[in-house]
Design a protein around this motif. Structure first.
Motif, PDB file in Angstrom:
ATOM      1  N   LEU A 192       0.861  -1.134  -0.034  1.00 16.40           N
ATOM      2  CA  LEU A 192       0.148   0.060  -0.009  1.00 16.40           C
ATOM      3  C   LEU A 192       0.694   1.165   0.015  1.00 16.40           C
ATOM      4  N   PHE A 193       0.265   2.198  -0.652  1.00 19.73           N
ATOM      5  CA  PHE A 193       1.021   3.629  -1.024  1.00 19.73           C
ATOM      6  C   PHE A 193       0.279   4.575  -0.689  1.00 19.73           C
ATOM      7  N   GLY A 194       0.543   5.615   0.198  1.00 21.66           N
ATOM      8  CA  GLY A 194      -0.178   6.852   0.412  1.00 21.66           C
ATOM      9  C   GLY A 194       0.201   7.387   1.766  1.00 21.66           C
ATOM     10  N   PRO A 195      -0.518   8.293   2.103  1.00 19.39           N
ATOM     11  CA  PRO A 195      -0.344   9.122   3.614  1.00 19.39           C
ATOM     12  C   PRO A 195      -0.570   7.898   4.674  1.00 19.39           C
ATOM     13  N   MET A 244      -8.803  11.512  -8.832  1.00 15.01           N
ATOM     14  CA  MET A 244      -7.779  10.426  -8.193  1.00 15.01           C
ATOM     15  C   MET A 244      -6.991  10.913  -7.292  1.00 15.01           C
ATOM     16  N   HIS A 245      -6.531  12.255  -7.845  1.00 19.64           N
ATOM     17  CA  HIS A 245      -5.212  12.809  -6.892  1.00 19.64           C
ATOM     18  C   HIS A 245      -4.018  12.092  -6.784  1.00 19.64           C
ATOM     19  N   ILE A 246      -3.783  11.581  -8.033  1.00 22.42           N
ATOM     20  CA  ILE A 246      -2.443  10.840  -7.859  1.00 22.42           C
ATOM     21  C   ILE A 246      -1.097  11.496  -8.735  1.00 22.42           C
ATOM     22  N   GLU A 247      -1.438  12.763  -9.271  1.00 20.57           N
ATOM     23  CA  GLU A 247      -0.250  13.614  -9.823  1.00 20.57           C
ATOM     24  C   GLU A 247       0.556  14.091  -8.854  1.00 20.57           C
ATOM     25  N   CYS A 248       1.829  14.245  -9.231  1.00 19.77           N
ATOM     26  CA  CYS A 248       2.647  14.906  -8.504  1.00 19.77           C
ATOM     27  C   CYS A 248       2.486  16.255  -8.182  1.00 19.77           C
ATOM     28  N   PRO A 261       4.883   8.985  -8.988  1.00 14.55           N
ATOM     29  CA  PRO A 261       5.155   9.435  -7.577  1.00 14.55           C
ATOM     30  C   PRO A 261       5.324   8.486  -6.467  1.00 14.55           C
ATOM     31  N   ASP A 262       6.321   8.459  -5.747  1.00 18.37           N
ATOM     32  CA  ASP A 262       6.466   7.430  -4.785  1.00 18.37           C
ATOM     33  C   ASP A 262       6.942   8.019  -3.445  1.00 18.37           C
ATOM     34  N   GLN A 263       6.840   9.361  -3.350  1.00 20.36           N
ATOM     35  CA  GLN A 263       7.191   9.881  -2.133  1.00 20.36           C
ATOM     36  C   GLN A 263       5.832  10.774  -1.612  1.00 20.36           C
ATOM     37  N   ILE A 264       5.530  10.435  -0.593  1.00 13.96           N
ATOM     38  CA  ILE A 264       4.180  11.164   0.051  1.00 13.96           C
ATOM     39  C   ILE A 264       4.658  11.964   1.146  1.00 13.96           C
ATOM     40  N   CYS A 265       4.106  13.328   0.938  1.00 13.58           N
ATOM     41  CA  CYS A 265       4.285  14.423   2.262  1.00 13.58           C
ATOM     42  C   CYS A 265       3.457  14.061   3.582  1.00 13.58           C
ATOM     43  N   ARG A 272       0.258  15.093  -0.244  1.00 14.83           N
ATOM     44  CA  ARG A 272       0.249  14.709  -1.678  1.00 14.83           C
ATOM     45  C   ARG A 272       1.664  13.638  -2.232  1.00 14.83           C
ATOM     46  N   PRO A 273       1.214  13.132  -3.174  1.00 13.89           N
ATOM     47  CA  PRO A 273       2.609  12.347  -3.683  1.00 13.89           C
ATOM     48  C   PRO A 273       3.340  13.228  -4.549  1.00 13.89           C
ATOM     49  N   TYR A 274       4.695  12.884  -4.517  1.00 11.40           N
ATOM     50  CA  TYR A 274       5.741  13.513  -5.391  1.00 11.40           C
ATOM     51  C   TYR A 274       6.675  12.716  -6.249  1.00 11.40           C
ATOM     52  N   HIS A 275       7.330  12.961  -7.198  1.00 12.29           N
ATOM     53  CA  HIS A 275       8.282  12.083  -7.942  1.00 12.29           C
ATOM     54  C   HIS A 275       9.470  12.566  -7.037  1.00 12.29           C
ATOM     55  N   ARG A 276      10.288  11.329  -6.831  1.00 15.08           N
ATOM     56  CA  ARG A 276      11.751  11.665  -6.153  1.00 15.08           C
ATOM     57  C   ARG A 276      12.497  12.523  -6.959  1.00 15.08           C
TER      58      ARG A 276
END
Length: 287
Positions: A192-195, A244-248, A261-265, A272-276
């Protein structure tokens, strides 16, 4: 040549064509007639209607195969210049790699490889490839169910050999599943990925409900039950992509230079997700 007005004009065009062929093949001698004859005989048996691609010198030929569900697959045969004195070869099939091989015969252990003995014909290779495809009917049914009924955010263009799907759950969350090709209705590897505030309850649901897994149902249906998704997985038929809110959060794109995006604030007001790579470029001042 068809437009030649007389025999003399036809012969001139014919000589020009031969000279062009010879000059093109100075470093690649013309193949003997037997080469062409034997390849055409092979294709006569397989069926020319199944040929989807052919090199100009017939060195590489692609044959279309269909599995039981009508999905299309490609078998690529390579004919050496000395064919038929030197046997043809086939490229590995685009099927998933198998890790669990207990109780399987040699052909199933290496499903992408065809075992051709001396004297095998192209028709033999096609029949063997079609038999290999039968091993993965359930697997492809499972993966197609994910593709049809969820937002698959990775990979961008799924292939027949791909075992992984990352499906959006909404609110910056997603789940990555990896399916066992030889036991596709079993519980897949999941991540699972996300906050954390949103992911931890889902992870708890997944672990608590594992015993409810039903091998008679599609893994997607089981995961909806285990994760306790009241409305099921979001899909193109149930929600709009922009929800979906999947964009960086930096480049406002989902895929950037092949990355997702695999980094979550971790901040409660962001999450929000971010690209490394985007975070790195912000750090060095390139944005």
């Amino acid at each position: 040549m068809e437009e030649a007005m007389d025999m003399n004009g036809f012969l001139i065009e014919f000589v020009d064509m031969l000279e062009a062929i010879i000059s093109t093949n100075e470093n690649n001698p013309l193949k003997p007639v037997s080469y062409w004859t034997h390849i055409t005989e092979q294709l006569d048996l397989v069926g020319w209607d199944r040929v989807t691609h052919m090199d100009q010198d017939m060195a590489k030929i692609q044959i279309e195969l269909s599995d039981q569900a009508g999905r299309k697959h490609i078998l690529t045969a390579c004919f050496p210049p000395a064919f038929p004195n030197v046997p043809f070869t086939v490229e590995p099939l685009a099927v998933p790699q198998c890790e669990s091989t207990s109780g399987l015969d040699q052909e199933a252990v290496m499903p992408s490889q065809l075992i051709l003995i001396d004297g095998s014909s192209l028709r033999d290779a096609v029949r063997q490839a079609e038999k290999k495809l039968e091993l993965f009917q359930d697997f492809w049914d499972v993966m197609q169910d994910f593709d049809d009924k969820t937002w698959v955010i990775d990979p961008e263009n799924p292939t027949p050999s791909g075992r992984m799907r990352r499906c959006a759950l909404g609110k910056h969350c997603s789940i990555q599943i990896t399916v066992d090709p030889l036991s596709p209705f079993s519980l897949p590897e999941s991540r699972l990925f996300g906050p954390p505030a949103l992911i931890e309850p889902l992870r708890a649901n997944l672990h608590r409900n594992t015993s409810l897994w039903d091998k008679t149902r599609f893994p997607r249906e089981n995961l909806e039950k285990l994760l306790e998704l009241a409305d099921g997985f979001p899909s193109p038929t149930t929600v709009a992509k922009d929800t979906m809110h999947i964009e960086c959060g930096i480049c406002y794109a989902f895929r950037y230079e092949g990355q997702v995006p695999d980094q979550i604030c971790g901040h409660d007001k962001c999450q929000r997700p971010y690209h490394r790579l985007c975070l790195y470029e912000i750090h060095i001042g390139r944005f």
